[in-house]
Design an enzyme around this catalytic site. Sequence first.
Site, PDB file in Angstrom:
ATOM      1  CG  HIS A   1      -1.436  -8.609  -0.104  1.00 43.90           C
ATOM      2  ND1 HIS A   1      -1.014  -7.307  -0.156  1.00 43.90           N
ATOM      3  CD2 HIS A   1      -2.769  -8.548  -0.253  1.00 43.90           C
ATOM      4  CE1 HIS A   1      -2.048  -6.505  -0.320  1.00 43.90           C
ATOM      5  NE2 HIS A   1      -3.126  -7.241  -0.388  1.00 43.90           N
TER       6      HIS A   1
ATOM      7  N   GLY B   1     -16.749   0.921  -1.994  1.00 50.43           N
ATOM      8  CA  GLY B   1     -17.499   2.177  -1.898  1.00 50.43           C
ATOM      9  C   GLY B   1     -18.817   2.176  -2.628  1.00 50.43           C
ATOM     10  CG  PHE B   2     -21.545  -0.251  -5.980  1.00 53.10           C
ATOM     11  CD1 PHE B   2     -21.636   0.507  -7.132  1.00 53.10           C
ATOM     12  CD2 PHE B   2     -22.594  -1.110  -5.661  1.00 53.10           C
ATOM     13  CE1 PHE B   2     -22.762   0.428  -7.962  1.00 53.10           C
ATOM     14  CE2 PHE B   2     -23.709  -1.201  -6.476  1.00 53.10           C
ATOM     15  CZ  PHE B   2     -23.799  -0.440  -7.627  1.00 53.10           C
ATOM     16  CG  PHE B   3     -23.064  -2.115  -1.456  1.00 50.14           C
ATOM     17  CD1 PHE B   3     -24.314  -2.308  -2.017  1.00 50.14           C
ATOM     18  CD2 PHE B   3     -22.056  -3.021  -1.758  1.00 50.14           C
ATOM     19  CE1 PHE B   3     -24.564  -3.387  -2.854  1.00 50.14           C
ATOM     20  CE2 PHE B   3     -22.299  -4.100  -2.591  1.00 50.14           C
ATOM     21  CZ  PHE B   3     -23.553  -4.287  -3.143  1.00 50.14           C
TER      22      PHE B   3
ATOM     23  CE1 TYR C   1      -3.077  -2.958   0.256  1.00 48.26           C
ATOM     24  CE2 TYR C   1      -3.506  -2.433   2.547  1.00 48.26           C
ATOM     25  CZ  TYR C   1      -3.741  -3.215   1.447  1.00 48.26           C
ATOM     26  OH  TYR C   1      -4.637  -4.251   1.519  1.00 48.26           O
TER      27      TYR C   1
ATOM     28  N   PRO D   1     -15.868  -4.791   2.026  1.00 51.94           N
ATOM     29  CG  PRO D   1     -16.215  -4.147   4.252  1.00 51.94           C
ATOM     30  CD  PRO D   1     -15.132  -4.291   3.216  1.00 51.94           C
ATOM     31  CG  LEU D   2     -18.957  -0.696   2.910  1.00 52.36           C
ATOM     32  CD1 LEU D   2     -18.699   0.693   3.452  1.00 52.36           C
ATOM     33  CD2 LEU D   2     -20.400  -1.119   3.189  1.00 52.36           C
TER      34      LEU D   2
ATOM     35  N   GLY E   1     -23.121   4.269  -4.406  1.00 56.26           N
ATOM     36  CA  GLY E   1     -23.778   3.864  -5.634  1.00 56.26           C
ATOM     37  C   GLY E   1     -23.013   4.306  -6.866  1.00 56.26           C
TER      38      GLY E   1
END
Length: 344
Positions: free
Chosen positions: A129, A213-215, A62, A209-210, A218
């Site tokens: 990883h 960022g989509f959830f 990262y 888990p999202l 949108g």
Amino acid sequence: MADSRVRRIKLGSQGLEVSAQGLGCMSLSAFFGVPEPKTDPIALLHHAVNSGVTFLDTADSYGPQTNELLLAKALKNGVREKVELASKFGIIYGEGKREIKGDPLYVRAACEASLKRLDVNCIDLYYQHRIDTRVPIEITMGELKKLVDEGKIKYIGLSEASASTIRRAHAVHPITAVQLEWSLWSRDVEEEVVPTCRELGIGIVAYSPLGRGFFASGPKLLDNIENNDYRKTLPRFQPDNLVHNKILYEKVCAMSEKKGCTPAQLALAWLHHQGDDVCPIPGTTKIENLNQNIGALSVKLTPEEMLELETIGHPDSVKGERFSNMVPNFKNSDTPPLSSWKAA
């Protein structure tokens, strides 16, 4: 004072205890564009720990490397003792190329370098990883076992590993956690990997888990991110696929409105209800979003609501692969047999 909503869970069966929700730290340094100038990553990290989110996830890739250096600053003045620190090795970026490595010399060198950057004596949970398919997993695990024996790492994890690889690795030294992409629109792990982890007593750490960022935002997410944000290269975020996937998001929004929570909280709550062996690690650069994510722990779902969400997030409802073809998938992460290994 720690937030009482952030309960503690046992991750795996080897003794590691973490906050039931962690913090993925990648976006504070890399891949999601440049953080906003007003973002204070140290303040966010301290707020997370003070709120009870003590399981912090980083990796040497990262940045690369800058994320570990950032965490080193945040862990000063007694903060280190309050957190469960996870890092990873195995991905190298250089000259525009991406290489996966898991040979013993590299494993040790990567660990030593991470310890130095993080300015710690020991990493609580150290993951491979990505799986180096050129090196038998038993060889990689053998070196990780030595690092445990030497006190440089406490627990061993794998990321994006197949069920077969997990079993072979676990036979060499107990695996504490497997990190995998698991969300309402990434559910292929439910077929083999999750059952294997549960059979072996291995904790499950759900990254993205999202849905990156989509959830949370949108389709409009794409309107607010920079051109160098790697999400713009992912199949699910391509225009044609996004039009289709918008339907999934709208259904989640409708259900979250009825529940009186945000779509992101609903998506996280679905994972929390998968079991106490699952720890989602959503990332964010904003304290407001962090607080909202913590709120997901208070969202209660009935069996009927879980079924409704699983129907909404059925694999057939999603268009586009998780990654481009350039990135290995956990399903083809098996390594050669141990008998094939010849040390350099």
